[in-house]
Design a protein around this motif. Structure first.
Motif, PDB file in Angstrom:
ATOM      1  N   SER A  91      -4.349 -24.949  -7.600  1.00  0.00           N
ATOM      2  CA  SER A  91      -4.132 -23.585  -7.121  1.00  0.00           C
ATOM      3  C   SER A  91      -3.845 -22.600  -8.247  1.00  0.00           C
ATOM      4  O   SER A  91      -4.009 -21.402  -8.080  1.00  0.00           O
ATOM      5  CB  SER A  91      -2.974 -23.573  -6.123  1.00  0.00           C
TER       6      SER A  91
ATOM      7  N   ASN B 126     -14.356 -34.437  -0.881  1.00  0.00           N
ATOM      8  CA  ASN B 126     -13.670 -33.143  -0.881  1.00  0.00           C
ATOM      9  C   ASN B 126     -13.416 -32.628   0.535  1.00  0.00           C
ATOM     10  O   ASN B 126     -13.545 -31.433   0.819  1.00  0.00           O
ATOM     11  CB  ASN B 126     -14.460 -32.105  -1.680  1.00  0.00           C
TER      12      ASN B 126
ATOM     13  N   TYR C 180      -9.953 -24.837  -7.562  1.00  0.00           N
ATOM     14  CA  TYR C 180      -9.160 -24.863  -6.338  1.00  0.00           C
ATOM     15  C   TYR C 180      -9.880 -25.639  -5.224  1.00  0.00           C
ATOM     16  O   TYR C 180      -9.265 -26.430  -4.509  1.00  0.00           O
ATOM     17  CB  TYR C 180      -8.870 -23.432  -5.876  1.00  0.00           C
TER      18      TYR C 180
ATOM     19  N   LYS D 267      -8.325 -28.991  -6.089  1.00  0.00           N
ATOM     20  CA  LYS D 267      -7.129 -28.528  -5.385  1.00  0.00           C
ATOM     21  C   LYS D 267      -6.084 -27.989  -6.354  1.00  0.00           C
ATOM     22  O   LYS D 267      -4.881 -28.073  -6.093  1.00  0.00           O
ATOM     23  CB  LYS D 267      -6.531 -29.648  -4.516  1.00  0.00           C
TER      24      LYS D 267
ATOM     25  N   ARG E  15      -3.428 -20.482  -3.265  1.00  0.00           N
ATOM     26  CA  ARG E  15      -2.924 -20.784  -1.921  1.00  0.00           C
ATOM     27  C   ARG E  15      -1.997 -19.699  -1.392  1.00  0.00           C
ATOM     28  O   ARG E  15      -1.588 -19.751  -0.233  1.00  0.00           O
ATOM     29  CB  ARG E  15      -2.198 -22.133  -1.926  1.00  0.00           C
TER      30      ARG E  15
END
Length: 356
Positions: free
Chosen positions: A177, A312, A171, A175, A77
């Motif tokens: 990172s 998602n 990722y 999610k 991110r």
């Protein structure tokens, strides 16, 4: 005389400019001494990074001056991080003081991929197996210490060959990172003590919380079986069980070494939060509200977030936080209102809910 003065000024200017260029081109090198290793030191910055795979990159004399500067964690991110293509090399230059040479030192790593750690071109530790996109075996060391020694004072380099071909998928789907690795260095006694204290504390706390919430879940489930007309016991039992499940997932992520299993377990964190919110709302509405329209709206909201999560789609995390805040506000105001209206049992039950 004037020409000599002008020539002297030009010479000084060129010399200063040359020194500035040299200083800008020099690599920043960390000095490691006995005093700098008090406690556990996290090696994060000052890594040199290059995508690709070449065994020569492990050698101490390898020219990495054109490599990118990066942090080893490689957070996806963070837009400032370089693009990670699944396998890369990291190099960390340091100067060893004579106070640490020949002494047993310890390193700890945590990552979701596979790694090989080299000191001056010599392999000192590996985790998992790097065998290509579909054949690599990933292993999370979870800060398990290993011991090594720096043979002599002077310039040295850690080189880490790191692969995580699932990083981008983790990722996008989970999610997660964190795509790189974290490395800690310290004296052996300090590192082992840190690891032991961390393991004991986390295990004790998580096991106590799991046992506490699971016991309350069973107790209220039996109470519901005995008095099925009191559905509040069923809602509270589900609420306690969801909290216990959340801490079970936390324990798996803390103690597990299989990144795939950790990621699969982490996938259920969001549904667990949603179930906890819905069951708490059901418990509050069953006790203190005759009209159930708020509970129905919250259930519909929770189902929507669950669909977004497993499809998602974006914003499910922010919506989950919104659901937690909404249910918390509903619980607080419903309890306070019931206490003011002197609803039977509101003071006893409400005190516990407000404290929670």
């Amino acid at each position: 005389m004037k020409r000599i003065l002008i020539l002297a000024l030009l010479t000084i200017h060129c010399s200063l400019f040359t020194l500035h260029c040299i200083a800008q081109g020099q690599k920043k090198v960390t000095v490691i001494t006995k005093d700098s290793l008090k406690g556990v030191d996290y090696i994060d910055d000052d890594w040199k990074y290059m995508n690709g795979d070449d065994s020569a990159m492990a050698q101490s004399g390898y020219d990495d001056s054109k490599w990118k500067d990066a942090k080893s964690i490689l957070f996806f991110r963070d837009n400032k991080m370089p693009k990670f293509n699944g396998i890369a090399w990291f190099r960390f230059h340091f100067i060893a003081d004579s106070t640490i040479t020949g002494r047993p030192l310890a390193l700890m790593l945590t990552h979701l991929g596979a790694s090989e750690i080299y000191l001056d071109g010599k392999l000192i530790k590996s985790y998992g197996k790097i065998k290509g996109t579909d054949s690599s075996i990933y292993y999370d060391p979870e800060q398990l210490p290993f011991i090594f020694t720096v043979p002599e004072p002077g310039n040295h380099v850690f080189a880490v060959r790191y692969a995580n071909y699932n990083a981008e998928k983790n990722y996008r789907f989970y999610k997660e990172s964190f795509g790189g690795f974290k490395m800690y260095i310290g004296e052996t006694d300090e590192i082992i003590y840190h690891k032991d204290i961390r393991s004991i504390f986390m295990t004790l706390v998580l096991m106590l919380l799991i046992g506490f919430f699971f016991a309350f879940s069973l107790l209220h489930l039996f109470m519901y079986f005995h008095y099925k007309s009191l559905r509040s016991n069923l809602y509270f039992s589900i609420f306690m069980f969801s909290l216990a499940a959340g801490f079970i997932i936390a324990f798996i992520c803390f103690a597990g070494h299989n990144p795939s299993f950790e990621m699969a377990s982490f996938l259920f964190i969001n549904p667990v939060f949603i179930i906890a919110c819905l069951s708490l709302s059901g418990f509050i509405n069953e006790l203190f509200n005759k009209k159930k329209w708020r509970f129905k709206l919250i259930v519909a909201f929770g189902i929507l977030i669950t669909i977004l999560r497993f499809c998602n789609l974006p914003f499910f995390g922010e919506l989950t936080i919104g659901l937690v805040i909404t249910v918390s506000i509903e619980a607080v105001f419903s309890v306070i209102y019931a206490i003011i209206k002197r609803v039977k049992g509101a003071r006893i039950i409400g005190t516990g809910i407000l404290f929670f």
